[in-house]
Design a protein around this motif. Sequence first.
Motif, PDB file in Angstrom:
ATOM      1  N   TYR A 164     100.746  54.381  67.887  1.00 34.03           N
ATOM      2  CA  TYR A 164     100.615  54.609  66.449  1.00 34.03           C
ATOM      3  C   TYR A 164      99.264  54.099  65.957  1.00 34.03           C
ATOM      4  O   TYR A 164      98.539  53.414  66.689  1.00 34.03           O
ATOM      5  N   THR A 165      98.925  54.445  64.729  1.00 29.23           N
ATOM      6  CA  THR A 165      97.692  53.953  64.104  1.00 29.23           C
ATOM      7  C   THR A 165      98.030  53.321  62.756  1.00 29.23           C
ATOM      8  O   THR A 165      99.092  53.582  62.179  1.00 29.23           O
ATOM      9  N   VAL A 166      97.088  52.513  62.273  1.00 29.77           N
ATOM     10  CA  VAL A 166      97.255  51.883  60.963  1.00 29.77           C
ATOM     11  C   VAL A 166      95.964  52.054  60.168  1.00 29.77           C
ATOM     12  O   VAL A 166      94.867  51.872  60.702  1.00 29.77           O
ATOM     13  N   SER A 182      99.357  49.948  53.603  1.00 31.53           N
ATOM     14  CA  SER A 182      98.910  50.364  54.930  1.00 31.53           C
ATOM     15  C   SER A 182      99.718  51.576  55.370  1.00 31.53           C
ATOM     16  O   SER A 182     100.955  51.576  55.261  1.00 31.53           O
ATOM     17  N   TYR A 184     100.983  54.011  58.318  1.00 33.24           N
ATOM     18  CA  TYR A 184     101.274  54.022  59.757  1.00 33.24           C
ATOM     19  C   TYR A 184     101.535  55.473  60.177  1.00 33.24           C
ATOM     20  O   TYR A 184     102.389  56.146  59.595  1.00 33.24           O
ATOM     21  N   ARG A 185     100.800  55.934  61.186  1.00 34.49           N
ATOM     22  CA  ARG A 185     100.967  57.308  61.669  1.00 34.49           C
ATOM     23  C   ARG A 185     101.199  57.319  63.180  1.00 34.49           C
ATOM     24  O   ARG A 185     100.765  56.393  63.879  1.00 34.49           O
ATOM     25  N   GLN A 213     106.120  45.090  58.773  1.00 38.35           N
ATOM     26  CA  GLN A 213     105.119  45.680  59.665  1.00 38.35           C
ATOM     27  C   GLN A 213     105.807  46.355  60.843  1.00 38.35           C
ATOM     28  O   GLN A 213     105.468  47.485  61.227  1.00 38.35           O
ATOM     29  N   CYS A 216     107.635  49.694  59.831  1.00 37.94           N
ATOM     30  CA  CYS A 216     106.730  50.829  59.624  1.00 37.94           C
ATOM     31  C   CYS A 216     106.135  51.317  60.936  1.00 37.94           C
ATOM     32  O   CYS A 216     106.021  52.525  61.183  1.00 37.94           O
ATOM     33  N   ALA A 217     105.751  50.386  61.791  1.00 41.62           N
ATOM     34  CA  ALA A 217     105.196  50.752  63.089  1.00 41.62           C
ATOM     35  C   ALA A 217     106.241  51.465  63.940  1.00 41.62           C
ATOM     36  O   ALA A 217     105.945  52.455  64.632  1.00 41.62           O
ATOM     37  N   ALA A 220     106.576  54.975  62.779  1.00 47.15           N
ATOM     38  CA  ALA A 220     105.407  55.757  63.196  1.00 47.15           C
ATOM     39  C   ALA A 220     105.500  56.121  64.680  1.00 47.15           C
ATOM     40  O   ALA A 220     105.181  57.250  65.078  1.00 47.15           O
TER      41      ALA A 220
END
Length: 464
Positions: A164-166, A182, A184-185, A213, A216-217, A220
């Motif tokens: 994933y990205t942030v 933030s 998250y994708r 965190q 969300c991660a 994602a």
Amino acid sequence: MKKITIFFCLIMITFTCAIAQNSDNKFARPLKDVLKDIEQEYNVKLRISDKDVEGKILNYANWRFRADVEETLKNVLAPFDLMALPDNGENKYKIEEFRYHRRTVEEGKETLDYLASKYSTKDEWQQRQAKLKQCVKEAVRLNHMPTSPDSKPILTKIRKMNGYTVQNIALEVLPGFYVCGSIYRPAKIKGKIPVVLCPNGHFGNGRYNKDIQTRCAGLARMGAMAINYDLFAWGESVLQVDPKTHRKSLANTIQALNSIRLLDYLTSFKYADTTRIGITGGSGGGSHSILMSVLDDRIDVSVPTVMMSSIHYGGCPCESGNPIHLCCGGTNNVELAGVFAPKPQLIISDGGDWTSNVPELEFPYLKRIYNFYDNAVVENVHLPKEHHDYGPLKRTAMYHFMAKHLKLDESKVFNKEGELDESAITVEDENAMKVFGDNGEKLPKTAIRSFDVLAKEFESAIAQ
């Protein structure tokens, strides 16, 4: 018989001195003295703060006494917006400020029974549902949405993680006022992907909290675009308004506006699937999830966590500072959660907070509303040994539900044995998640830096 005797004796004992002391016939006595009498005559122990009772005079003092001590305490304390709560032991009570947001279990049941009496058919419910939606929008003061600022979001560089990205974002929601968060994708985006709003509750460290965190991660990694963002007057928001203003009613309005603006932005991406939008938050974030599920019809799946209750309405002005719960002759978070029907909804509750009665009390009421519809999905995962958080067991339930209804790949957060595995997720230092620099040095010069200015800006925006 003993209680009745006490009741009449107390009135008679104080009757003469009350007349002697009060030429206006109000039989007034210092509240402090009245409470001492209650302790002695009813054989109870009261924990009292001097600041709550010092200098307060109670009119018709002993006329308020009844045979039952709890009814007596209610009569005596109500004129001062005080109340008595059980205090860890038989015949022990704590005196504190009136909790407008709290109910007893009995009162919660009475409220739900009263609300249920208002509709017995799908048609009757849908009429109330429509009225609640409109009233809540008016209560939050977003029935006439302010014009969105014509500005691009401020974005940081994308940070690449494991799967994933942030990327941090500051989005201008009103001229000069930003919401920070933030995004998250998934590391690789193929086709259209769901969007999940993850509003914060009042957990330590706000959006920098480990659990949010991780949540969300995890979403994602499963294939969704998720966003974690500040509460009003928390996080980077304190660069613009004093933290104390979190307890202003406008906090409730701005937080809703923040979510709507962020959803506008996230759904503007060509890869965002506008038919698969979810929301989930814990505690105050659970209150906000319920509110947003009423306000924004774009939301398709909702998972309010450790919050939906008939005995607790929020308690922070950011949750209940506007007259949301006075809508349509009175409502509560359980009925408001029902407004989301027939869309899929998961209620996560536990045994260590005000959601401890959900399986027996609140969930049957919610299910009754969902039963007006064919094949509507509403579920409750109750964790009787858990407490008030959004920890691993709550995330497990949420992941499964979101995976099913948003078509996500749950193998990215569970191992082959079906056990939760979030070891690939990185919990970042809070400075890495900031948009405006470690100390706010990058906050735009045009940014609002006062709550009063923000309030005026909002009033001006909705007046246009």
